[in-house]
Design a protein around this motif. Structure first.
Motif, PDB file in Angstrom:
ATOM      1  N   UNK A  30       0.807  -1.071  -0.033  1.00 63.46           N
ATOM      2  CA  UNK A  30      -0.136  -0.084  -0.088  1.00 63.46           C
ATOM      3  C   UNK A  30       0.824   1.399   0.017  1.00 63.46           C
ATOM      4  N   UNK A  31       0.401   2.360  -0.514  1.00 61.34           N
ATOM      5  CA  UNK A  31       1.080   3.670  -0.638  1.00 61.34           C
ATOM      6  C   UNK A  31       0.022   4.837  -0.531  1.00 61.34           C
ATOM      7  N   UNK A  32       0.651   5.526   0.056  1.00 65.69           N
ATOM      8  CA  UNK A  32      -0.169   7.005   0.001  1.00 65.69           C
ATOM      9  C   UNK A  32       0.948   8.038  -0.397  1.00 65.69           C
ATOM     10  N   UNK A  33       0.310   8.797  -1.419  1.00 61.26           N
ATOM     11  CA  UNK A  33       1.105  10.073  -1.874  1.00 61.26           C
ATOM     12  C   UNK A  33       0.547  11.265  -1.362  1.00 61.26           C
ATOM     13  N   UNK A  34       1.268  12.081  -0.947  1.00 59.24           N
ATOM     14  CA  UNK A  34       0.745  13.152   0.078  1.00 59.24           C
ATOM     15  C   UNK A  34       1.720  14.432  -0.146  1.00 59.24           C
ATOM     16  N   UNK A  35       0.998  15.806  -0.005  1.00 59.96           N
ATOM     17  CA  UNK A  35       1.937  16.787  -0.527  1.00 59.96           C
ATOM     18  C   UNK A  35       1.700  17.953   0.736  1.00 59.96           C
ATOM     19  N   UNK A  93      -4.196   7.310  -2.637  1.00 57.67           N
ATOM     20  CA  UNK A  93      -4.175   6.260  -1.861  1.00 57.67           C
ATOM     21  C   UNK A  93      -4.066   4.703  -3.143  1.00 57.67           C
ATOM     22  N   UNK A  94      -3.007   4.131  -2.748  1.00 56.14           N
ATOM     23  CA  UNK A  94      -3.008   2.745  -3.794  1.00 56.14           C
ATOM     24  C   UNK A  94      -2.749   1.499  -3.018  1.00 56.14           C
ATOM     25  N   UNK A  95      -3.431   0.346  -3.719  1.00 56.57           N
ATOM     26  CA  UNK A  95      -3.131  -0.957  -3.318  1.00 56.57           C
ATOM     27  C   UNK A  95      -2.217  -1.295  -4.481  1.00 56.57           C
ATOM     28  N   UNK A  96      -0.980  -2.129  -4.222  1.00 57.84           N
ATOM     29  CA  UNK A  96      -0.134  -2.452  -5.297  1.00 57.84           C
ATOM     30  C   UNK A  96       0.226  -3.917  -5.402  1.00 57.84           C
ATOM     31  N   UNK A 102      11.273 -10.419 -16.715  1.00 53.97           N
ATOM     32  CA  UNK A 102       9.956  -9.924 -17.003  1.00 53.97           C
ATOM     33  C   UNK A 102       9.013  -9.571 -15.859  1.00 53.97           C
ATOM     34  N   UNK A 103       8.623  -8.613 -15.439  1.00 52.79           N
ATOM     35  CA  UNK A 103       7.734  -8.092 -14.123  1.00 52.79           C
ATOM     36  C   UNK A 103       6.502  -7.494 -14.573  1.00 52.79           C
ATOM     37  N   UNK A 104       5.470  -7.749 -13.828  1.00 55.49           N
ATOM     38  CA  UNK A 104       4.220  -7.008 -14.028  1.00 55.49           C
ATOM     39  C   UNK A 104       3.934  -6.258 -12.987  1.00 55.49           C
ATOM     40  N   UNK A 105       2.819  -5.233 -13.034  1.00 49.30           N
ATOM     41  CA  UNK A 105       2.192  -4.720 -11.695  1.00 49.30           C
ATOM     42  C   UNK A 105       1.047  -4.154 -11.998  1.00 49.30           C
ATOM     43  N   UNK A 106      -0.022  -4.448 -10.968  1.00 48.70           N
ATOM     44  CA  UNK A 106      -1.271  -3.821 -11.151  1.00 48.70           C
ATOM     45  C   UNK A 106      -1.616  -3.033  -9.793  1.00 48.70           C
ATOM     46  N   UNK A 107      -2.116  -1.597 -10.218  1.00 49.76           N
ATOM     47  CA  UNK A 107      -2.312  -0.816  -8.951  1.00 49.76           C
ATOM     48  C   UNK A 107      -3.587  -0.621  -8.904  1.00 49.76           C
ATOM     49  N   UNK A 108      -4.370  -0.420  -7.909  1.00 45.67           N
ATOM     50  CA  UNK A 108      -5.717   0.088  -7.706  1.00 45.67           C
ATOM     51  C   UNK A 108      -5.727   1.561  -6.732  1.00 45.67           C
ATOM     52  N   UNK A 109      -6.219   2.693  -7.366  1.00 57.60           N
ATOM     53  CA  UNK A 109      -5.881   3.541  -6.391  1.00 57.60           C
ATOM     54  C   UNK A 109      -7.149   4.491  -6.353  1.00 57.60           C
ATOM     55  N   UNK A 114      -3.240   3.199 -17.939  1.00 53.75           N
ATOM     56  CA  UNK A 114      -4.261   3.658 -17.147  1.00 53.75           C
ATOM     57  C   UNK A 114      -5.704   3.128 -17.413  1.00 53.75           C
ATOM     58  N   UNK A 115      -6.598   3.031 -16.288  1.00 53.36           N
ATOM     59  CA  UNK A 115      -7.878   2.367 -16.579  1.00 53.36           C
ATOM     60  C   UNK A 115      -8.727   3.062 -15.468  1.00 53.36           C
ATOM     61  N   UNK A 116      -9.984   2.959 -15.703  1.00 52.36           N
ATOM     62  CA  UNK A 116     -11.169   3.106 -14.777  1.00 52.36           C
ATOM     63  C   UNK A 116     -11.581   4.576 -15.081  1.00 52.36           C
ATOM     64  N   UNK A 117     -11.481   5.504 -14.049  1.00 50.48           N
ATOM     65  CA  UNK A 117     -12.015   7.012 -14.590  1.00 50.48           C
ATOM     66  C   UNK A 117     -10.641   7.607 -15.222  1.00 50.48           C
ATOM     67  N   UNK A 118      -9.548   7.103 -15.503  1.00 48.96           N
ATOM     68  CA  UNK A 118      -8.481   7.740 -16.202  1.00 48.96           C
ATOM     69  C   UNK A 118      -7.946   7.120 -17.324  1.00 48.96           C
ATOM     70  N   UNK A 119      -7.493   7.889 -18.406  1.00 47.49           N
ATOM     71  CA  UNK A 119      -6.978   7.312 -19.655  1.00 47.49           C
ATOM     72  C   UNK A 119      -5.643   7.725 -19.537  1.00 47.49           C
TER      73      UNK A 119
END
Length: 214
Positions: free
Chosen positions: A96-101, A109-112, A120-127, A158-163
């Motif tokens: 998990x990660x939080x990007x703050x300013x 906020x993300x789950x990774x 070869x590696x892959x990642x999937x992140x839900x934020x 990117x996916x969901x609400x973002x392109x």
């Protein structure tokens, strides 16, 4: 937003490398321009950014840490934790990660999730982007990276609400204790209102130093 800097910003995966020792380490460095996932984080004009962080890794694979980066008129600080493991040539991770300013009131906020086999590696992140006075933005980000002797090639989308999507090619190396990398970033030039990629190609340079504290 950033990638954890265990091996620079050279890879687009959002997980620290599998822990091989227990202890606390630090890192400091500079970027010619702060790009992350195909997006210019420091604004147009090629603004350089300073960065630094602290990380804890356990022998069992658990990790936690924080990372900071300077922006033209703000300071980003990230908090993260998770677990990385491996079995023979397979690697895997969850975090998990939080990007703050400091000035900007929005929070990411993300789950990774990550997995790899050999080079070869892959990642999937839900934020989620939570910004006061605006609707929440749900997004996903998926990437695949191939590496060979310090060189890498990444495709992210990117996916969901973002392109948006992008390609990134780069090379990283260590010389005299300094980690150095160069990256060429090629966004898809998507100009839609909800695109999270920039509209120009970019060449960036990064230099950093990592050190064990205890």
């Amino acid at each position: 937003m950033k990638k954890l800097t265990k091996t620079l910003i050279a890879s687009a995966l959002l997980s620290a490398s599998a822990a091989s020792f227990a202890g606390v380490s630090g890192n400091v460095g500079a970027m010619s321009d702060y790009w992350f996932r195909g997006l210019d984080q420091s604004g147009d004009g090629g603004n350089a950014s300073m960065m630094g962080g602290l990380d804890y890794e356990s022998e069992m694979g658990f990790y936690a840490g924080t990372w900071l980066a300077s922006l033209p008129s703000d300071l980003e600080y990230d908090l993260y934790g998770g677990y990385n493991g491996s079995y023979e040539d397979f690697s895997y991770g969850v975090g998990v990660i939080a990007y703050l300013y400091d000035e900007y009131e929005g929070e990411y906020f993300e789950y990774n999730l990550s997995a790899g086999y050999g080079p070869v590696s892959v990642s999937y992140n839900i934020g989620k982007l939570d910004e006061p006075g605006a609707p929440d933005v749900d997004y996903t980000f998926a990437s695949i990276t191939g590496e060979y002797e310090g060189a890498y090639l990444t495709y992210g989308v990117y996916g969901d609400d973002v392109d948006g999507s992008y390609f990134e090619a780069g090379y990283g190396m260590t010389y005299e204790g300094l980690d150095m990398s160069v990256a060429a970033i090629f966004p898809d030039d998507d100009n839609s209102a909800n695109a999270w990629v920039s509209d120009t190609d970019k060449l960036t340079f990064t230099i950093s130093k990592s050190f064990d504290l205890f």
